[in-house]
Motif scaffolding. Structure first.
Motif, mmCIF file in Angstrom:
data_model
loop_
_atom_site.group_PDB
_atom_site.id
_atom_site.type_symbol
_atom_site.label_atom_id
_atom_site.label_comp_id
_atom_site.label_asym_id
_atom_site.label_seq_id
_atom_site.Cartn_x
_atom_site.Cartn_y
_atom_site.Cartn_z
ATOM 1 N N LYS A 1 18.068 9.373 -12.316
ATOM 2 C CA LYS A 1 19.477 9.100 -11.981
ATOM 3 C C LYS A 1 19.683 8.995 -10.466
ATOM 4 C CE LYS A 1 21.280 11.914 -15.831
ATOM 5 N NZ LYS A 1 22.010 13.163 -16.119
ATOM 6 N N CYS A 2 18.716 9.480 -9.689
ATOM 7 C CA CYS A 2 18.906 9.553 -8.228
ATOM 8 C C CYS A 2 18.751 8.180 -7.590
ATOM 9 C CB CYS A 2 17.892 10.510 -7.622
ATOM 10 S SG CYS A 2 18.196 12.196 -8.158
ATOM 11 N N MET B 1 19.204 11.589 -0.702
ATOM 12 C CA MET B 1 18.412 11.466 -1.934
ATOM 13 C C MET B 1 17.936 12.845 -2.378
ATOM 14 S SD MET B 1 16.152 8.092 -1.266
ATOM 15 C CE MET B 1 16.846 6.554 -0.771
ATOM 16 N N ALA B 2 17.465 13.646 -1.415
ATOM 17 C CA ALA B 2 16.975 14.990 -1.744
ATOM 18 C C ALA B 2 18.131 15.853 -2.266
ATOM 19 C CB ALA B 2 16.342 15.628 -0.519
ATOM 20 N N PHE B 3 19.310 15.646 -1.701
ATOM 21 C CA PHE B 3 20.494 16.390 -2.134
ATOM 22 C C PHE B 3 20.797 16.066 -3.610
ATOM 23 C CE2 PHE B 3 25.098 16.697 -2.725
ATOM 24 C CZ PHE B 3 25.335 17.999 -2.288
ATOM 25 N N ALA B 4 20.774 14.762 -3.925
ATOM 26 C CA ALA B 4 21.053 14.346 -5.305
ATOM 27 C C ALA B 4 20.024 14.951 -6.266
ATOM 28 C CB ALA B 4 21.051 12.821 -5.407
ATOM 29 N N HIS B 5 18.773 15.010 -5.826
ATOM 30 C CA HIS B 5 17.694 15.555 -6.657
ATOM 31 C C HIS B 5 17.917 17.012 -7.069
ATOM 32 C CE1 HIS B 5 14.209 13.101 -7.612
ATOM 33 N NE2 HIS B 5 14.476 12.365 -6.539
ATOM 34 N N GLN B 6 18.693 17.742 -6.266
ATOM 35 C CA GLN B 6 18.929 19.150 -6.628
ATOM 36 C C GLN B 6 19.756 19.254 -7.910
ATOM 37 O OE1 GLN B 6 20.668 21.627 -3.518
ATOM 38 N NE2 GLN B 6 19.925 20.131 -2.041
ATOM 39 N N TYR B 7 20.594 18.245 -8.150
ATOM 40 C CA TYR B 7 21.546 18.348 -9.254
ATOM 41 C C TYR B 7 21.267 17.378 -10.401
ATOM 42 C CZ TYR B 7 23.913 20.712 -5.464
ATOM 43 O OH TYR B 7 24.185 21.555 -4.432
ATOM 44 N N LEU B 8 20.540 16.295 -10.079
ATOM 45 C CA LEU B 8 20.336 15.240 -11.080
ATOM 46 C C LEU B 8 18.852 15.001 -11.295
ATOM 47 C CD1 LEU B 8 22.814 12.543 -9.683
ATOM 48 C CD2 LEU B 8 23.220 14.058 -11.634
ATOM 49 N N THR B 9 18.485 14.721 -12.536
ATOM 50 C CA THR B 9 17.084 14.407 -12.806
ATOM 51 C C THR B 9 16.699 13.102 -12.096
ATOM 52 O OG1 THR B 9 15.439 14.212 -14.539
ATOM 53 C CG2 THR B 9 17.537 13.181 -14.983
ATOM 54 N N GLY B 10 15.381 12.945 -11.829
ATOM 55 C CA GLY B 10 14.887 11.895 -10.951
ATOM 56 C C GLY B 10 15.380 10.480 -11.237
ATOM 57 N N GLU C 1 27.913 9.255 -8.320
ATOM 58 C CA GLU C 1 28.897 9.222 -7.222
ATOM 59 C C GLU C 1 29.473 10.610 -6.982
ATOM 60 O OE1 GLU C 1 31.506 6.239 -8.817
ATOM 61 O OE2 GLU C 1 30.199 4.602 -8.178
ATOM 62 N N SER C 2 29.867 11.308 -8.072
ATOM 63 C CA SER C 2 30.467 12.629 -7.824
ATOM 64 C C SER C 2 29.441 13.597 -7.254
ATOM 65 C CB SER C 2 31.174 13.224 -9.044
ATOM 66 O OG SER C 2 30.776 12.629 -10.198
ATOM 67 N N THR C 3 28.178 13.418 -7.592
ATOM 68 C CA THR C 3 27.152 14.304 -7.013
ATOM 69 C C THR C 3 27.003 14.024 -5.521
ATOM 70 O OG1 THR C 3 26.020 14.322 -9.123
ATOM 71 C CG2 THR C 3 24.733 15.022 -7.219
ATOM 72 N N LEU C 4 26.914 12.743 -5.155
ATOM 73 C CA LEU C 4 26.753 12.412 -3.729
ATOM 74 C C LEU C 4 27.968 12.878 -2.924
ATOM 75 C CD1 LEU C 4 25.217 8.839 -4.150
ATOM 76 C CD2 LEU C 4 24.054 10.823 -3.165
ATOM 77 N N GLU C 5 29.143 12.784 -3.557
ATOM 78 C CA GLU C 5 30.367 13.168 -2.832
ATOM 79 C C GLU C 5 30.488 14.677 -2.631
ATOM 80 O OE1 GLU C 5 33.422 11.014 -4.928
ATOM 81 O OE2 GLU C 5 32.809 9.109 -4.016
ATOM 82 N N ARG C 6 29.576 15.424 -3.275
ATOM 83 C CA ARG C 6 29.557 16.878 -3.015
ATOM 84 C C ARG C 6 28.892 17.192 -1.673
ATOM 85 N NH1 ARG C 6 27.291 18.960 -8.730
ATOM 86 N NH2 ARG C 6 26.898 20.922 -7.635
ATOM 87 N N ARG D 1 17.722 -0.871 -10.525
ATOM 88 C CA ARG D 1 17.367 0.245 -9.647
ATOM 89 C C ARG D 1 18.669 0.891 -9.163
ATOM 90 N NH1 ARG D 1 13.056 1.087 -5.547
ATOM 91 N NH2 ARG D 1 11.841 0.026 -7.121
ATOM 92 N N VAL D 2 18.793 2.204 -9.351
ATOM 93 C CA VAL D 2 20.014 2.893 -8.929
ATOM 94 C C VAL D 2 20.126 2.826 -7.404
ATOM 95 C CG1 VAL D 2 21.251 5.104 -8.889
ATOM 96 C CG2 VAL D 2 19.889 4.466 -10.894
ATOM 97 N N SER D 3 21.280 2.322 -6.908
ATOM 98 C CA SER D 3 21.491 2.161 -5.470
ATOM 99 C C SER D 3 22.877 2.695 -5.136
ATOM 100 C CB SER D 3 21.429 0.677 -5.090
ATOM 101 O OG SER D 3 20.274 0.095 -5.674
ATOM 102 N N ALA D 4 23.062 3.127 -3.888
ATOM 103 C CA ALA D 4 24.365 3.704 -3.521
ATOM 104 C C ALA D 4 24.826 3.173 -2.182
ATOM 105 C CB ALA D 4 24.266 5.224 -3.462
ATOM 106 N N ALA D 5 26.133 2.851 -2.085
ATOM 107 C CA ALA D 5 26.749 2.542 -0.789
ATOM 108 C C ALA D 5 27.569 3.772 -0.411
ATOM 109 C CB ALA D 5 27.645 1.318 -0.911
ATOM 110 N N ILE D 6 27.375 4.228 0.816
ATOM 111 C CA ILE D 6 27.980 5.499 1.243
ATOM 112 C C ILE D 6 28.866 5.277 2.460
ATOM 113 C CG2 ILE D 6 27.430 7.783 2.247
ATOM 114 C CD1 ILE D 6 26.407 7.700 -0.540
ATOM 115 N N VAL D 7 30.052 5.876 2.415
ATOM 116 C CA VAL D 7 30.888 5.939 3.621
ATOM 117 C C VAL D 7 30.854 7.395 4.079
ATOM 118 C CG1 VAL D 7 33.210 5.649 4.556
ATOM 119 C CG2 VAL D 7 32.370 4.081 2.790
ATOM 120 N N LEU D 8 30.439 7.593 5.337
ATOM 121 C CA LEU D 8 30.330 8.967 5.834
ATOM 122 C C LEU D 8 31.672 9.432 6.396
ATOM 123 C CD1 LEU D 8 26.863 8.753 7.616
ATOM 124 C CD2 LEU D 8 27.386 9.923 5.469
#
Ligand code: MCA
Ligand code: AMP
Length: 507
Positions: free
Chosen positions: A477-478, A466-475, A421-426, A446-453
């Motif tokens: 966890k994404c 997803m690609a953004f998360a991949h920059q900071y987290l290993t596969g 969550e903190s990675t996506l919120e970046r 399966r890791v899933s995320a609900a997002i409010v833009l």
């Protein structure tokens, strides 16, 4: 007791017997012992000694094992790292553990670009990896033992042997300090529980940077005098072939691996006359998978329960008829359990509560985190965060039903939602993220995320997040799936209702 000393003593007993077969090469117990001594010489030359932390960021191979045991023989602690971690994850583990030495290969070193501030005081040894002939490279520039064996085993009993990072509920990973007593007592308990002997041949397909592959499988096999047939990674077709060809007697895996083996079973149908026991752990084994595996192969999987902070805790019995699908079995020798209500009262068998664990298997605490340690370790009892109950008719048998900790287990890897969550919120377009696990036939969850833009920001595609998360987290966890919502469901206290999100998005 020092784990490396005990394994060195086993090497003398098993001598020229094959200990590990890897990439076409056979290593006897004495070969391994000699290499560990040589690596200890090399590390000692680098100034490594009691209490130092040595991080290993290497692909699966013999060099990983040699460095690890050499560390322990010098009283240093191994910090095993997943080679697929991102630069950011690695930097945080190196900095938190205060490692004085990082052992890695050129390929990974080129990728990690650790921020200068975080690399303070860390020296790096680069290896060329294990060449085509599978010979570890680190010693090519020297390392022969001259005269005295450099291993002096200054650490023992309650001294730390490993720091294993587990994701944290707060989003910050915690380093679990595992002692020599933890490792040795659990290794002996498993040897007894699984009647593990030198006649066993273990097929090893798990990573070496986690307790399951390194501590349970590898330490256990070296101590029992078994032969390990080690694969660099799990491949279902190769696994089925090897089970038959190498007359494997012992196999350890996570449920995802059993699920994938069944998919390929008909094409690779191995002759399993040598097989003794298939063992599963690290994630719940569904009754369905247990039964399907039995129907297809004739084998009843032995399920056991473990946790980095407590090594192996319970195991189903060796007698297949006494294995119960859905139950993780009985406490191992030397392990005590209690089941407590949220108010801290012992519940009666049959009633669900939180599992607490005590014994020589329970870790020392979290590295540099006294408050976190005090939260989960009370009077020698470890709060597991797992929910379960004891069989009303057989009070020592344990069933797990869920978790009080907010944890997702995908294919045997743990993911704490907070970190994702903190990675996506970046991401500049994300106002809020809620991460949860959805049922998955292959990975269990399966890791899933609900997002409010954020308002007024152009829409982003799930793939971009997803690609953004991949920059900071290993596969692993994404998020594998992203859902967009106008707002997140909250209870009266303002807490996000993850259970409601799971219900909303479950297939
Ligand atoms: C790999 N990927 C995953 C997982 N594994 N995604 C979700 N969950 C996973 N478990 C992703 C990778 O990031 C990559 O995606 C893509 O899948 C392919 O990667 P590859 O390495 O080829 O994966 P695989 O061969 O399919 O791996 C599946 C696996 C592996 C063999 C089941 O996950 C595995 O070895 N799991 C065991 C973990 C383990 O040892 N746990 C023990 C923890 P991308 O390209 O997008 O990055 S110790 C523990 O729990 C306690 C002590 C206990 O009780 O044992
Ligand atoms: P780790 O932090 O990677 O060591 O994972 C430990 C967690 O994995 C435990 O606290 C459990 O939640 C889970 N786990 C391990 N083995 C089993 C099992 N056989 N059944 C259910 N959960 C398990």
């Amino acid at each position: 007791m020092n784990l490396a000393r005990i394994l060195s003593e086993s090497s003398v007993v098993f001598g020229r017997k094959a200990a590990v077969l890897f990439r076409g090469r056979t290593y006897s117990f004495l070969d391994i012992d000699r290499s560990v001594a040589q690596y200890a010489g090399l590390l000692k030359h680098q100034g490594i000694g009691k209490g130092d932390r040595v991080a290993i960021l290497l692909p699966k191979g013999m060099e990983f094992l040699f460095v690890h045991l050499a560390n322990l023989a010098l009283g240093a602690m191994t910090v095993p790292l997943n080679p697929a971690y991102t630069a950011e994850e690695i930097a945080s583990f190196l900095s938190d553990s205060g490692a004085s030495l990082l052992i890695t290969d050129r390929e990974r070193f080129a990728k990690i670009e650790i921020p200068a501030g975080k690399m303070k005081n860390i020296r790096t040894i680069l290896t060329d990896g294990e060449g085509a002939d599978a010979s570890p490279s680190l010693l090519s520039g020297g390392g022969e033992i001259e005269g005295k064996d450099p291993r002096d085993y200054p650490a023992e009993n309650d001294d730390g042997a490993m720091i294993c990072y587990t994701s944290g509920t707060t989003g910050r990973s915690k380093g679990a300090v595992i002692t020599h007593r933890n490792l040795v007592s659990n290794m002996k308990a498993l040897q007894e529980a699984w009647a593990w002997t030198e006649a066993d041949r273990l097929l090893h397909v798990l990573p070496l940077f986690h307790v399951h592959g390194l501590v349970v499988a590898m330490h256990g096999a070296l101590h029992a005098g078994s032969t390990v047939i080690m694969h660099e990674a799990f491949d279902p077709v190769e696994t089925l072939k090897t089970l038959e060809k190498e007359k494997i007697t012992l196999f350890m895996a996570v449920p995802t691996i059993y699920h994938r083996l069944l998919h390929h079973w008909e094409t690779g149908k191995p002759d399993l006359r040598a097989m003794r026991v298939f063992i599963s752990g690290s994630a719940p084994l569904s009754k369905h998978l247990f039964k399907k595996f039995e129907e297809t192969t004739g084998f009843r999987i032995l399920e056991r329960y473990g946790m980095t902070e407590a090594q192996m805790i319970t195991s189903n019995p060796l007698n297949p008829d006494r294995r119960v699908p859905g139950s993780v079995g009985y406490p191992l020798p030397g392990v005590s359990l209690k089941i407590l209500s949220p108010e801290g009262k012992t519940v009666v068998p049959g009633e669900v509560g939180e599992v607490w664990i005590k014994g020589d298997n329970v870790f020392k605490g979290y590295w540099n985190m006294p408050e976190k340690t005090a939260e989960c370790l009370q009077g020698g009892w470890l709060q597991s965060g797992d929910l379960g109950y004891q069989d009303p008719d057989d009070a020592f048998r344990l069933y797990l039903v869920g978790r009080s900790k907010e944890l997702i287990i995908s294919g045997g890897y743990n993911i704490y939602p907070k970190e994702v969550e903190s990675t996506l919120e970046r991401h500049e377009a994300v106002d809020e993220a809620a991460v949860f696990g959805l049922p998955d036939e292959d990975f269990g969850e399966r890791v899933s995320a609900a997002i409010v833009l954020k308002q007024g920001i152009p829409l982003v595609a799930p793939e971009e997040l997803m690609a953004f998360a991949h920059q900071y987290l290993t596969g692993y966890k994404c998020p594998k799936k992203i859902f967009f919502l106008d707002s997140l469901p909250r209870n009266a206290m303002g807490k996000i209702e993850k259970e409601m999100l799971k219900r909303m998005f479950s297939p």
